[in-house]
Design a protein around this motif. Structure first.
Motif, short mmCIF file in Angstrom:
data_model
loop_
_atom_site.label_atom_id
_atom_site.label_comp_id
_atom_site.label_asym_id
_atom_site.label_seq_id
_atom_site.Cartn_x
_atom_site.Cartn_y
_atom_site.Cartn_z
N LYS A 89 50.57 -51.78 91.82
CA LYS A 89 49.27 -51.37 91.26
C LYS A 89 49.49 -50.41 90.09
CE LYS A 89 44.68 -49.99 92.87
NZ LYS A 89 44.07 -51.30 92.64
N MET A 90 50.49 -49.53 90.21
CA MET A 90 50.80 -48.61 89.13
C MET A 90 51.31 -49.36 87.91
SD MET A 90 52.70 -45.59 91.31
CE MET A 90 53.23 -44.78 89.80
N GLU A 91 52.07 -50.45 88.16
CA GLU A 91 52.60 -51.26 87.06
C GLU A 91 51.47 -51.81 86.20
OE1 GLU A 91 53.02 -54.99 85.13
OE2 GLU A 91 52.27 -54.90 87.18
N MET A 92 50.41 -52.25 86.84
CA MET A 92 49.27 -52.81 86.10
C MET A 92 48.61 -51.75 85.22
SD MET A 92 47.71 -55.21 89.14
CE MET A 92 46.30 -55.70 88.15
N ALA A 93 48.54 -50.53 85.73
CA ALA A 93 47.96 -49.44 84.94
C ALA A 93 48.86 -49.10 83.77
CB ALA A 93 47.75 -48.21 85.83
N ILE A 94 50.18 -49.09 84.00
CA ILE A 94 51.14 -48.81 82.92
C ILE A 94 51.08 -49.91 81.86
CG2 ILE A 94 53.60 -48.63 82.36
CD1 ILE A 94 53.99 -47.39 85.14
N GLU A 95 50.99 -51.16 82.32
CA GLU A 95 50.96 -52.29 81.38
C GLU A 95 49.75 -52.23 80.45
OE1 GLU A 95 51.01 -57.20 81.51
OE2 GLU A 95 51.11 -56.04 83.37
N LYS A 96 48.62 -51.79 80.99
CA LYS A 96 47.42 -51.70 80.16
C LYS A 96 47.58 -50.69 79.03
CE LYS A 96 44.02 -53.13 83.64
NZ LYS A 96 42.83 -52.72 84.44
N GLY A 97 48.37 -49.66 79.28
CA GLY A 97 48.55 -48.63 78.27
C GLY A 97 49.72 -48.89 77.33
N MET A 98 50.45 -49.96 77.54
CA MET A 98 51.61 -50.28 76.69
C MET A 98 51.19 -50.99 75.41
SD MET A 98 54.40 -51.59 79.54
CE MET A 98 55.48 -52.24 78.24
N GLN A 99 51.91 -50.69 74.33
CA GLN A 99 51.66 -51.38 73.06
C GLN A 99 52.42 -52.70 72.99
OE1 GLN A 99 52.63 -48.63 69.93
NE2 GLN A 99 50.82 -47.35 70.29
N TYR A 100 53.40 -52.85 73.87
CA TYR A 100 54.19 -54.08 73.94
C TYR A 100 53.33 -55.19 74.54
CZ TYR A 100 57.97 -57.24 75.41
OH TYR A 100 58.80 -58.32 75.60
N LYS A 101 53.03 -56.22 73.76
CA LYS A 101 52.11 -57.28 74.18
C LYS A 101 52.74 -58.66 74.02
CE LYS A 101 48.80 -54.30 74.98
NZ LYS A 101 48.36 -54.00 76.36
N ALA A 102 53.85 -58.89 74.66
CA ALA A 102 54.52 -60.20 74.57
C ALA A 102 53.89 -61.17 75.57
CB ALA A 102 56.01 -60.05 74.85
N ASP A 103 54.12 -62.46 75.34
CA ASP A 103 53.64 -63.50 76.25
C ASP A 103 54.63 -64.67 76.19
OD1 ASP A 103 52.38 -65.36 77.80
OD2 ASP A 103 50.50 -65.35 76.70
N PHE A 104 55.35 -64.89 77.28
CA PHE A 104 56.38 -65.92 77.32
C PHE A 104 55.90 -67.21 77.99
CE2 PHE A 104 58.59 -61.92 76.87
CZ PHE A 104 59.60 -62.21 75.96
#
Length: 279
Positions: free
Chosen positions: A62-77
């Protein structure tokens, strides 16, 4: 009428399923098993610390999802994965599509999966099989610790969200799945598949159990859960392959560390007894 109207309904099914597993596996009342768990929590500091650590690692997703939302890194594989796999998942879903199978698959994906984890902890505790209990704790920790960095830096969307020929069949059984279940797992938290890796870890550890029902049922369930991730249109083949590798490695590491800690604990106890002239 859909079998799962909300997460509350799903939780009730999980509790009932755990009760059924406990009764079948031990021929004892679920309350007897629960009391042994509570007793272990209050009498063993090491057991309590492991259980707390397990709860904390489960919160990391759940914390990972919160961190991901605040990241500028927006890759999609996702597109790259699709380019390699093509219509593999679509072929499985279209070939096996059946209303009854959809209900059964959804039940395994939503209910059986967490029920096996919880029952494993309860069963090994009741049997005083501390090695397997600690192995479960370590295996779950390794699964999440290794998977979460991939979710942050190697995001892959679920198949149904990207592939035009794949549907999220679980919605036929659990209409509020996206609303209730999505906060627990991000849409792009696909590689590796934790449903696969944790199921495999539980199976590898269960084989070491002395309980005949459990050592057969858990591996069979793991195999079917792997089928459900394709049939329901959730995971790619690469997610499953990575999940199998992660699950086996995490389980073997968990078993090895658990065995090592028990040996160290026995040696420490022996030294104390010798020091106190008990031998």
């Amino acid at each position: 009428m859909s079998p799962f109207q909300s997460m509350t309904h799903a939780t009730v099914y999980i509790v009932l399923t755990i009760f059924a597993f406990v009764i079948i596996a031990t021929r004892k009342s679920p309350y007897t098993i629960a009391s042994s768990f509570v007793q272990e929590i209050f009498t063993s500091r090491k057991y309590l610390l492991h259980f707390i650590a397990l709860l904390m690692i489960l919160m990391f997703n759940k914390m990972e999802m919160a961190i991901e939302k605040g990241m500028q890194y927006k890759a999609d594989f996702t597109k790259s994965i699709y380019g390699i796999e093509g219509d593999f998942v679509a072929s499985i879903q279209n070939f096996f599509h059946n209303d009854v199978l959809t209900v059964i698959s959804s039940y395994f994906y939503v209910i059986i999966f967490p029920s096996i984890m919880i029952t494993s902890i309860a069963l090994y505790t009741y049997q005083k099989n501390h090695k397997l209990f600690y192995a479960v704790c370590y295996a779950l920790m390794f699964n999440y610790m290794i998977a979460i960095p991939f979710y942050l830096f190697f995001p892959v969307n679920e198949v149904w969200f990207f592939h035009p020929k794949v549907d999220l069949l679980i919605l036929d059984v659990f209409p509020t799945f996206e609303q209730d279940y999505r906060p627990l797992s991000g849409l792009d938290n696909c590689f590796p598949s934790l449903h696969t890796s944790i199921s495999i870890s539980m199976a590898v550890i269960a084989v070491k159990s002395q309980n005949k029902f459990w050592k057969i049922f858990v591996p069979c369930s793991a195999a079917f859960i792997i089928f459900t991730i394709f049939y329901l249109g959730i995971h790619w083949l690469s997610d499953m392959c990575a999940g199998v590798v992660l699950g086996v490695v995490a389980a073997r590491m968990g078993l090895r560390i658990a065995e090592g800690r028990l040996i160290l604990g026995e040696r420490a106890l022996l030294k104390r007894r010798v020091k106190n002239n008990e031998y």
